[in-house]
Motif scaffolding. Structure first.
Motif, PDB file in Angstrom:
ATOM      1  N   GLY A 243       0.832  -1.192   0.000  1.00 28.73           N
ATOM      2  CA  GLY A 243       0.000   0.000   0.000  1.00 28.73           C
ATOM      3  C   GLY A 243       0.866   1.241   0.000  1.00 28.73           C
ATOM      4  O   GLY A 243       1.962   1.254   0.586  1.00 28.73           O
TER       5      GLY A 243
ATOM      6  N   ARG B  94      -4.339   4.469   6.808  1.00 30.27           N
ATOM      7  CA  ARG B  94      -4.972   4.418   5.489  1.00 30.27           C
ATOM      8  C   ARG B  94      -4.124   3.625   4.495  1.00 30.27           C
ATOM      9  O   ARG B  94      -4.656   2.908   3.637  1.00 30.27           O
ATOM     10  CB  ARG B  94      -5.214   5.833   4.973  1.00 30.27           C
TER      11      ARG B  94
ATOM     12  N   ALA C 111      -5.115   0.283   2.433  1.00 30.38           N
ATOM     13  CA  ALA C 111      -4.911   0.123   0.988  1.00 30.38           C
ATOM     14  C   ALA C 111      -4.145  -1.168   0.695  1.00 30.38           C
ATOM     15  O   ALA C 111      -4.463  -1.894  -0.255  1.00 30.38           O
ATOM     16  CB  ALA C 111      -4.153   1.328   0.435  1.00 30.38           C
TER      17      ALA C 111
ATOM     18  N   ARG D 242      -6.567  -4.080   1.122  1.00 29.58           N
ATOM     19  CA  ARG D 242      -7.483  -4.156  -0.027  1.00 29.58           C
ATOM     20  C   ARG D 242      -6.766  -4.736  -1.242  1.00 29.58           C
ATOM     21  O   ARG D 242      -7.355  -5.514  -2.006  1.00 29.58           O
ATOM     22  CB  ARG D 242      -8.029  -2.768  -0.356  1.00 29.58           C
ATOM     23  N   SER D 243      -5.498  -4.365  -1.407  1.00 30.92           N
ATOM     24  CA  SER D 243      -4.724  -4.921  -2.518  1.00 30.92           C
ATOM     25  C   SER D 243      -4.567  -6.428  -2.367  1.00 30.92           C
ATOM     26  O   SER D 243      -4.673  -7.187  -3.342  1.00 30.92           O
ATOM     27  CB  SER D 243      -3.341  -4.253  -2.558  1.00 30.92           C
TER      28      SER D 243
ATOM     29  N   VAL E 297      -3.588   4.825  -1.603  1.00 32.75           N
ATOM     30  CA  VAL E 297      -4.723   5.285  -0.835  1.00 32.75           C
ATOM     31  C   VAL E 297      -5.701   6.023  -1.762  1.00 32.75           C
ATOM     32  O   VAL E 297      -5.299   6.883  -2.539  1.00 32.75           O
ATOM     33  CB  VAL E 297      -4.279   6.232   0.304  1.00 32.75           C
TER      34      VAL E 297
END
Length: 383
Positions: A336, A353, A357, A360-361, A373
């Motif tokens: 991220g 944050r 990220a 989520r990746s 982000v």
């Protein structure tokens, strides 16, 4: 993150050349013996206030006590003028230090001004054994204790040079007043300087050893989480760097648990140590690199931008992929990226944050992805 092959290749080559040059310069600087430390503002302010105290004492010494006297070299008006100018210089440098802490030329220049002011006071003093000689000792100890052995040695050499000049100019005064007490005064002065140097050297070695033990992750040799936050906070407090953007890269090892499960934790520890070395070898020595958790690594990079760090992230993934093939393990990085202050009002928020990220990746690609982000997940990826 996408770019044409030529553009990406040019960025990668330029990025690598710049980082290699920065790494070489920083390595040379660290290899120099007795590297100077950067005292916090509180310490530097105390040193300037001490200078002001000595300046006030000097003015009182020459002006109080009945009939004020000076040596044949100068008159009282000149003495007061010089000491007032010295006080003004201290105030100016104190204001400068409040804005910028790590200014090496200011440390050196202020020290030499101190030595010249002490030498002038000795020349102006009608007494042969002047209290000004003790000012040399204060300059030596004050600079050595705060800035390290390099400035300590420079202060010793400067004091000896100035003292030799003063003694040479007032040689006949000293020959007339030579005594056993004067000889022992000079002998004690030299012994105190040498003893202080020995003590400072031992304190400096102990301080560096404690800092290394306190700040480093014992497995990888990288910074630990606490040291990373301390150094990042220092960057944000330092007026010279507080307004510069910082890019944060959060990297998490994919499938590392399988290494521990299949080969044992002793092998997993060796893998983490080797990956820590790979990461440290891919960045500049001015960048902050930490083992943030079990298999998580956090980088804080100055003087760069998200595009350049994106290239770095891709290079880290490639380096890990090559290492994994050579050692027959299945590992990759989920990464991220974010930037302070664009992605948060404080560093803690940006790191949170960037961590989100990265996560989520990892969910989107199953590992091996890079996500900034606020960037949307790739089309077709898992939510």
């Amino acid at each position: 993150m996408s770019a044409s092959p030529n553009t990406a290749g040019e960025k990668t080559a330029d990025h690598r050349r710049r980082r290699k040059a920065d790494r070489r310069q920083d390595t040379e600087r660290r290899a120099a013996p007795n590297t100077m430390r950067v005292p916090p503002w509180e310490e530097q302010r105390t040193q300037y206030l001490t200078r002001l105290l000595f300046c006030a004492l000097g003015i009182a010494y020459f002006n109080l006590g009945g009939a004020a006297q000076t040596s044949a070299w100068v008159n009282l008006t000149v003495v007061n003028t010089v000491l007032l100018c010295y006080g003004a210089e201290i105030l100016w440098f104190m204001r400068h230090a409040a804005r910028r802490l790590d200014v090496r030329w200011r440390w050196h220049l202020t020290m030499w001004v101190d030595l010249l002011a002490a030498s002038f006071a000795i020349l102006a003093d009608p007494a042969v054994i002047s209290p000004g000689f003790l000012a040399y000792l204060m300059v030596i100890l004050g600079n050595g204790m705060r800035y390290g052995l390099r400035l300590f040695a420079e202060a010793v050499v400067g004091s000896l040079m100035c003292a030799s000049l003063v003694i040479g100019l007032r040689l006949f005064d000293y020959l007339d007043a030579i005594s056993v007490s004067a000889a022992f005064f000079l002998l004690f002065f030299v012994i105190i300087v040498l003893y202080s140097y020995s003590l400072t050297a031992n304190i400096e070695k102990g301080r560096r050893r404690l800092e290394a033990e306190r700040d480093r992750d014992h497995l990888t040799g990288l910074l630990n989480r606490r040291a990373l936050h301390e150094r990042a906070d220092h960057l944000l407090r330092d007026p010279a760097t507080s307004r510069a953007p910082l890019v944060i890269l959060f990297a998490d090892l994919d499938r590392f648990k399988a290494v521990n499960d299949n080969h044992g934790h002793h092998v997993g520890d060796r893998v983490l140590a080797e990956i820590g070395r790979l990461i440290a070898g891919s960045v500049r020595d001015t960048d902050l690199v930490a083992r943030y958790g079990g298999d998580e690594f956090l980088l804080i990079l100055r003087d760069t931008n998200l595009a350049e760090v994106g290239v770095l992230a891709e290079r880290l993934q490639q380096t890990l992929a090559e290492w994994s093939r050579r050692h027959d393990v299945d590992l990759s990085f989920s990464i991220g990226l974010g930037q302070y202050p664009d992605h948060g009002a404080d560093l803690k928020t940006v790191i949170e944050r960037v961590d989100q990220a990265m996560y989520r990746s990892k969910l989107a690609r199953g590992g091996g992805g890079i996500l900034q982000v606020g960037e949307a997940m790739p089309a077709g990826a898992a939510p």
